[in-house]
Every structure is written in C-alpha cells, then in structure tokens.
Scaffold this active site. Structure first.
Site, PDB file in Angstrom:
ATOM      1  N   LYS A  12      77.438   8.125 141.460  1.00 22.06           N
ATOM      2  CA  LYS A  12      76.005   8.041 141.201  1.00 22.06           C
ATOM      3  C   LYS A  12      75.684   8.669 139.841  1.00 22.06           C
ATOM      4  O   LYS A  12      76.176   9.743 139.505  1.00 22.06           O
ATOM      5  CB  LYS A  12      75.220   8.762 142.297  1.00 22.06           C
ATOM      6  N   VAL A  13      74.826   7.983 139.083  1.00 23.61           N
ATOM      7  CA  VAL A  13      74.378   8.478 137.775  1.00 23.61           C
ATOM      8  C   VAL A  13      72.854   8.383 137.733  1.00 23.61           C
ATOM      9  O   VAL A  13      72.278   7.364 138.124  1.00 23.61           O
ATOM     10  CB  VAL A  13      74.992   7.669 136.614  1.00 23.61           C
ATOM     11  N   SER A  51      75.305  13.183 141.453  1.00 22.77           N
ATOM     12  CA  SER A  51      75.231  13.674 142.825  1.00 22.77           C
ATOM     13  C   SER A  51      76.476  14.476 143.164  1.00 22.77           C
ATOM     14  O   SER A  51      77.581  14.155 142.715  1.00 22.77           O
ATOM     15  CB  SER A  51      75.087  12.509 143.799  1.00 22.77           C
ATOM     16  N   PRO A  94      53.434  53.329 107.778  1.00 22.08           N
ATOM     17  CA  PRO A  94      53.225  51.993 108.380  1.00 22.08           C
ATOM     18  C   PRO A  94      51.784  51.519 108.322  1.00 22.08           C
ATOM     19  O   PRO A  94      51.533  50.317 108.137  1.00 22.08           O
ATOM     20  CB  PRO A  94      53.692  52.180 109.824  1.00 22.08           C
TER      21      PRO A  94
END
Length: 466
Positions: A328-329, A322, A134
């Site tokens: 509700k958006v 909600s 390595p």
C-alpha cells in the site's frame, strides 16, 4: 572557574551562567516563563532581525552623535551586533514566545548579549556594564515597545522572501508546465463530487496555477504594509528620549542591510498600539493555505485508487503506506500539506484575536503574533517545496483511465440540449443509467440517429464555448 557570574538590573542581583552572554533580565525571563521551552524558543529569523535592528541603531546613533562612546567602543558594539546577525550568538537567545506581551525580555536579551560581547571584545568584565551599557548604549533612543514590533516586521519580511516566495513560485511553475503538457487531454469534469461535462486535464490544473498566482499576489500586497516601522516611537509613540531623525535613519540602515525597503511609520502611535499589518499578512497566508488545501485535496482525489478510486493521475510512490497492508502507498505529500494548512488556519485565528487586543497605546500580544506569522510562512514554504519536489513534478496522466471514465460519462448528454431540449436529454441520461447502457445506445433507443449523436456529442468540443 565559576559556573555563574553575578549580573544586576533594577530588580537587584541574579546569577547568570558564566558561559553565556545574556544578562539579568534575560535570566529572569528564563526562570519566570518555563512555558513551551522545547518548542517556542525564538528561531533564527527573529534573532537575526533583532541583531539587524541593533546594528542599524548603533549606526544611526553614531551618525547622530548621541552615543557617549569612542570609535573603538562603537566598533565593538557593531561587531557584537554583526555576530548576532550572522548566527554566532544564537545559543545566547534562550527565551520563549510566551513572555511579556511587549517583547521586552527579548529586546533586553539582544541588548545584554551585544553589550556583554562588546565588553569582552574590549577586554572588560562581562556583567560590569562598563564601558558598554545594555540600556544606555545598545538600547539608546529605543524602547522595547518600538524595537520589538520593528524586529517583527523585519523578521517576517525576511521569512517571506527567503523561505516562502521561492518554493511557492517553483510549485506554481511546475503546475503551469503540467497544465500546458495536458492542455489537450479531455477528461470528466466533476461538480458536487459528481460527474459533470468534460474539461481538459490542463484546464483543471490551470485553476491551481491561478489560485497560487492570486494567493501570492495577496501575500505580496499585504507585505507592503510591513515596510512601515515603529522605530522612533519609543514608549508610547511620542518619541520621548530619542533624536527626531533616529527612526528614519534606522529604517534607512535596515533597508541597506536587508536589501528591502523600510521607512518609519507615518503614525507611530498606531505602530505600537495596533498590528494590523501582521493581521493582513496572516490573512493572506491563510488565503495561500486555502489554495494549497484545494490543490492537495484535488491531487489525492484524482490519484485515488490505484484500482478502485478515480485514478486519473499517478503520483510518486515515496514510502510504504501501511504497517499491515503490504504494497500500500498513500498520498503522503498531500496529507502533509493539508495538515500544514490547518496549522496556518489556527495561527491566523490566533493573530486575528491577538491583533484585536491592543489597549490604548500598546498591543501586548506581540510575541505570539510574530511567532504565528513566522511559523505560517515557514511551514507553507517548506510544505510547498516538499510537495513540489516529491509530488507535483511526478504527476502523470493515466490516459487509459481518463478515456474510460470519459466514455462512460453520462453528462456528455448536455451536448444534446440545443438539439433535443433539456427534458429529452435528461430522460436519455436517466435511461442509460437505469439500464446500464451507453449514452449513445440510450439516445438511439429514444429516437436520436446514431450519426447525429456522433456529430453532436464530441467531448473535445465541449471544453470551450460553441
């Protein structure tokens, strides 16, 4: 079959999971840095960059004749590095960001995985370091101090081109189309969150487009500094134990592999000890986040309501807003984008401080700087893409609300200034507001003829110079 195998490094022996290709130094990092393991493991882009770097390095060393390997052995290293690039070995890169500040363990992780996989391809025993070592072969002519910052630059440029630029440009084009669509729709302007003189909705949106154009130009300009690579500097910038042409050859191969222009840094000492390029890119990403924050906030203000807010635009309704209020958006795409922006601000603070912490020949905050910049680019790209698809494309003007707000806008009185003077116009505006009348009614009560008011106060004419 044993669940582990014994690997060795300069510290001695350690047991490594038999099914993985990593070696002793990677295993030590796993055991010594149990920090944020569920969150801060390196992502695909950085692993890919390390693979690209190691592939470019083996190609450069093969050209220079500096590898003591035969053709089959070189090809085995190439194959292993390509597998890292292609994502076949991602499960063998378990290290977290919080490790040594030079990124040595991540560099050795790549070296060990590629060496062990090449040994396996050649029919050898994993962990034997024979015939592929390595350090001696995969890391030939390199130090973690120059390979890790090189991989940082490659990874960030890939992330910018593949994850950021496209979505931001698409959002920019979407908004530009909206600006043209609503170029003639006159509405209330607002300053200090108070009513101001008229503007068109197209003009308002055009400001967002200009912000994105400027921010993207800033990121692209900052990106240019990432083309300079630290490779070839090895430990402290002197190039000890590497061929004088190695760094420039690696840069050439990386250019071919990524289709991005790279070159060896003109000053390798600075390339190892300071990471001003990352500081500049992070600052530019912060600038993009500032623009995105402004746009997202403007959108949710303009769409606020739907009945008791400004409500001058509508945006797509994507999900319920909600758990208690039916129907509700909320403007969730704006909220998500603004949260991303705050994260980018925090990342930039990290990068700025980390960038200031270079001591003598090395900055030892490399991993956290790379992670922060990569995360900022990725988050902004993803968030702008989502905002474009799920919000911006669906922006619609609410012409009825726009016309109502414009008709009751007291700042239309500004058009009277050239005819009756500022003080008289101010008195009319205050009278209309105090009495709850229209501006026209207050003007006529103050002695302005109705025909003159109608000729002087034309909202569309107020959206450009006289």
């Amino acid at each position: 079959m044993s669940a582990t195998r014994t690997e060795t490094d300069s510290m001695g022996s350690i047991e490594v999971p038999a099914e993985h290709y990593w070696g002793a130094q990677t295993q030590r990092s796993i055991e010594h840095f149990p920090i944020g393991r569920d969150t801060f493991v390196w992502g695909r882009t950085m692993i890919r960059a390390l693979g690209l770097l190691k592939l470019a390095a083996v190609e450069a060393n093969a050209e220079l004749g500096t590898l003591s390997l035969d053709a089959d052995q070189v090809e085995a290293v190439r194959r292993a590095a390509r597998e890292v690039v292609d994502g076949e070995r991602d499960g063998d890169f378990p290290l977290v960001v919080f490790q040594t500040g030079s990124g040595t363990q991540s560099n050795m992780n790549a070296n060990e995985v590629i060496a062990n996989r090449a040994i396996e391809v050649l029919g050898g025993t994993m962990g034997s370091k024979t015939p592929i070592h390595p350090n001696d072969h995969v890391n030939r002519g390199q130090s973690s101090n120059d390979t890790f910052p090189t991989a940082m630059h490659v990874a960030i440029r890939l992330e910018l081109h593949e994850r950021l630029y496209g979505p931001v440009e698409a959002l920019r084009d979407t908004l530009d189309a909206k600006a043209k669509e609503y170029a003639g729709l006159v509405k209330v302007g607002r300053t200090h969150l108070q009513d101001a003189t008229p503007i068109t909705l197209g003009q308002e949106i055009s400001a967002w487009v200009a912000q994105l154009d400027a921010a993207l130009a800033g990121v692209r300009h900052a990106e240019e500094s990432l083309a300079e690579l630290a490779i070839g500097g090895t430990a402290v910038g002197t190039g000890l134990n590497t061929h004088r042409d190695f760094g420039s050859l690696v840069a050439q191969h990386l250019s071919k592999l990524t289709h991005l222009e790279f070159r060896q840094a003109t000053n390798l000492f600075a390339a190892l000890s300071a990471h001003d390029a990352l500081v500049a890119v992070s600052a530019a990403l912060r600038g993009l986040a500032v623009a995105a924050m402004k746009i997202a906030n403007d959108v949710r203000w303009l769409a606020s309501g739907p009945r008791n807010g400004i409500g001058e635009i509508t945006i797509p309704e994507n999900e319920p807003g909600s758990s208690i209020m039916p129907g509700k958006v909320n403007p969730t795409q704006s909220e998500a984008l603004t949260m991303v922006c705050t994260r980018v601000f925090g990342n930039d603070a990290t990068v700025a401080f980390a960038g200031s912490q270079g001591n003598f020949e090395l900055n030892v905050f490399k991993p956290v700087m790379a992670h922060a910049v990569l995360e900022s680019a990725r988050l902004l790209g993803d968030a702008c893409g989502a905002f474009d698809e799920h919000c911006a494309r669906g922006i619609r003007a609410n012409a009825e609300r726009i016309d109502h707000n414009l008709a009751t806008n007291l700042m239309l009185v500004t058009a009277l200034n050239p005819h009756i003077g500022y003080d008289a116009a101010a008195a009319i505006a205050k009278k209309a507001h105090r009495d709850g009348t229209t501006l026209r009614e207050a003007a006529m009560a103050s002695g302005v003829a109705g025909d003159d008011f109608d000729a002087w106060v034309v909202p569309a004419d107020m959206t450009h110079p006289a």
